[in-house]
Design a protein around this motif. Structure first.
Motif, PDB file in Angstrom:
ATOM      1  N   TYR A   1      50.504  46.628  33.104  1.00 30.21           N
ATOM      2  CA  TYR A   1      50.092  46.254  34.514  1.00 30.21           C
ATOM      3  C   TYR A   1      50.730  46.489  35.677  1.00 30.21           C
ATOM      4  CZ  TYR A   1      46.179  44.550  31.364  1.00 30.21           C
ATOM      5  OH  TYR A   1      45.214  44.109  30.565  1.00 30.21           O
ATOM      6  N   ASP A   2      50.284  47.112  36.728  1.00 30.37           N
ATOM      7  CA  ASP A   2      51.304  47.515  37.965  1.00 30.37           C
ATOM      8  C   ASP A   2      51.226  46.061  38.667  1.00 30.37           C
ATOM      9  OD1 ASP A   2      51.085  50.061  37.473  1.00 30.37           O
ATOM     10  OD2 ASP A   2      49.371  50.404  38.438  1.00 30.37           O
ATOM     11  N   SER A   3      50.343  44.987  38.572  1.00 24.83           N
ATOM     12  CA  SER A   3      50.495  43.787  39.352  1.00 24.83           C
ATOM     13  C   SER A   3      49.843  42.650  38.467  1.00 24.83           C
ATOM     14  CB  SER A   3      49.973  43.814  40.490  1.00 24.83           C
ATOM     15  OG  SER A   3      50.195  42.691  41.379  1.00 24.83           O
ATOM     16  N   VAL A   4      50.220  41.601  38.676  1.00 21.44           N
ATOM     17  CA  VAL A   4      49.734  40.369  37.929  1.00 21.44           C
ATOM     18  C   VAL A   4      48.136  40.114  38.645  1.00 21.44           C
ATOM     19  CG1 VAL A   4      50.003  38.071  37.611  1.00 21.44           C
ATOM     20  CG2 VAL A   4      51.872  39.274  37.594  1.00 21.44           C
ATOM     21  N   LEU A   5      48.108  40.391  39.889  1.00 18.29           N
ATOM     22  CA  LEU A   5      46.883  40.285  40.705  1.00 18.29           C
ATOM     23  C   LEU A   5      45.748  41.366  40.263  1.00 18.29           C
ATOM     24  CD1 LEU A   5      48.169  40.029  44.446  1.00 18.29           C
ATOM     25  CD2 LEU A   5      47.850  38.305  42.730  1.00 18.29           C
ATOM     26  N   ALA A   6      46.130  42.244  39.336  1.00 21.90           N
ATOM     27  CA  ALA A   6      45.186  43.222  38.735  1.00 21.90           C
ATOM     28  C   ALA A   6      44.319  42.482  37.699  1.00 21.90           C
ATOM     29  CB  ALA A   6      45.864  44.458  38.410  1.00 21.90           C
ATOM     30  N   LEU A   7      44.893  41.564  36.957  1.00 22.06           N
ATOM     31  CA  LEU A   7      44.351  40.680  35.991  1.00 22.06           C
ATOM     32  C   LEU A   7      43.346  39.774  36.371  1.00 22.06           C
ATOM     33  CD1 LEU A   7      47.624  39.921  34.050  1.00 22.06           C
ATOM     34  CD2 LEU A   7      46.121  41.700  33.553  1.00 22.06           C
ATOM     35  N   SER A   8      42.372  39.348  35.347  1.00 21.94           N
ATOM     36  CA  SER A   8      41.437  38.409  35.676  1.00 21.94           C
ATOM     37  C   SER A   8      42.181  36.948  35.551  1.00 21.94           C
ATOM     38  CB  SER A   8      40.522  38.294  34.683  1.00 21.94           C
ATOM     39  OG  SER A   8      40.964  38.242  33.214  1.00 21.94           O
ATOM     40  N   PRO A   9      41.594  35.989  36.227  1.00 29.18           N
ATOM     41  CA  PRO A   9      42.124  34.727  36.404  1.00 29.18           C
ATOM     42  C   PRO A   9      42.463  34.026  34.992  1.00 29.18           C
ATOM     43  CG  PRO A   9      40.373  34.733  37.786  1.00 29.18           C
ATOM     44  CD  PRO A   9      40.173  36.188  37.130  1.00 29.18           C
ATOM     45  N   ASP A  10      41.712  34.400  34.017  1.00 31.12           N
ATOM     46  CA  ASP A  10      42.022  33.799  32.867  1.00 31.12           C
ATOM     47  C   ASP A  10      43.211  34.336  32.049  1.00 31.12           C
ATOM     48  OD1 ASP A  10      40.731  36.087  32.556  1.00 31.12           O
ATOM     49  OD2 ASP A  10      39.459  35.644  30.528  1.00 31.12           O
ATOM     50  N   LEU A  11      43.447  35.787  32.257  1.00 30.37           N
ATOM     51  CA  LEU A  11      44.411  36.435  31.753  1.00 30.37           C
ATOM     52  C   LEU A  11      45.871  36.067  32.572  1.00 30.37           C
ATOM     53  CD1 LEU A  11      43.234  39.975  30.723  1.00 30.37           C
ATOM     54  CD2 LEU A  11      43.726  38.050  29.497  1.00 30.37           C
ATOM     55  N   GLN A  12      45.764  35.878  33.894  1.00 32.01           N
ATOM     56  CA  GLN A  12      46.764  35.298  34.555  1.00 32.01           C
ATOM     57  C   GLN A  12      47.273  34.021  34.200  1.00 32.01           C
ATOM     58  OE1 GLN A  12      45.993  35.385  38.850  1.00 32.01           O
ATOM     59  NE2 GLN A  12      45.058  37.488  38.919  1.00 32.01           N
ATOM     60  N   ALA A  13      46.373  33.112  33.701  1.00 35.48           N
ATOM     61  CA  ALA A  13      46.606  31.825  33.283  1.00 35.48           C
ATOM     62  C   ALA A  13      47.368  31.879  31.777  1.00 35.48           C
ATOM     63  CB  ALA A  13      45.617  30.991  33.491  1.00 35.48           C
TER      64      ALA A  13
END
Length: 224
Positions: A67-79
């Motif tokens: 992934y290029d950025s963490v912001l590209a992930l959905s909230p559940d995957l970020q957490a």
């Protein structure tokens, strides 16, 4: 003998849970593309993980991209990223503390009471790591199921439960089971230690009773 076997069993189960946690954290099969409706022939499979997403084409070639950025992930995957990393660290720490507190380990010259506290700490850390791992796995699974049955979500964006989620549940169960084994072992040792240190009550034997009775009779005859 039984206590040593119980410790080894807890350590093996905890080690399996720790390795499973590391594997789940790095696996890309958290979300798998769902083929529903008229999609009978499958040419490619999409995998979405915490760190990368992969495309596998007709069981021949697989391409993965971080992934290029963490912001590209959905909230559940970020957490889930942070929680799985925390669970991995806690499981590794619990495993090392359990090794130090093992009955056959001579790393530290400490009493059995101190080793009991070390084993109890390892058990609590195992339970905590298993609980921390359950949170992201159940969260992602709930999101996948909710989106799958949501008619507002496009068919191409619907996903299924991946192998990483099933392995995550097994790893979390192993961690919690190892923690329960170590906590029960520490509790049993405390009970055994308390029984071993209890002072037995001495009752006078029959011979001592006869000896005292004879002394009393002699003392009365002397006064006569």
């Amino acid at each position: 003998m039984v206590s040593g076997a119980l410790q080894i069993a807890g350590l093996i189960v905890g080690g399996i849970g720790m390795i499973g946690t590391f594997t789940v954290t790095g696996m890309p099969q958290w979300r798998v593309s769902a083929f529903i409706e008229n999609n009978i022939i499958v040419f490619e499979t999409i995998w979405e993980g915490l760190w990368m997403h992969c495309i596998r084409q007709a069981n021949i070639r697989m391409q993965c991209k971080v992934y290029d950025s963490v912001l590209a992930l959905s909230p559940d995957l970020q957490a889930s990223r942070g929680l799985m990393c925390a669970g991995s660290v806690l499981s590794f720490l619990a495993f090392m503390v359990a090794v130090i507190g093992m009955k056959c380990t001579q790393c530290v010259q400490s009493s059995w009471r101190a080793k009991g506290y070390i084993i109890l700490t390892a058990g609590l850390l195992f339970i905590l790591s298993g609980a921390v791992e359950l949170i992201p796995v159940c969260w992602v699974a709930n999101t996948i199921i909710s989106d799958f049955y949501n008619p507002m979500v496009n068919v191409a964006q619907k996903r299924e439960l991946g192998e990483a989620l099933y392995l995550g549940w097994v790893a979390a169960f192993c961690l919690i089971a190892a923690g329960a084994i170590f906590c029960c072992f520490c509790r049993c040792c405390e009970k055994t230690r308390s029984y071993g240190y209890s002072v037995p009550t001495h009752y006078p034997t029959h011979s001592q009773h006869l000896h005292k009775k004879t002394e009393c009779s002699y003392s009365k005859s002397q006064y006569v």
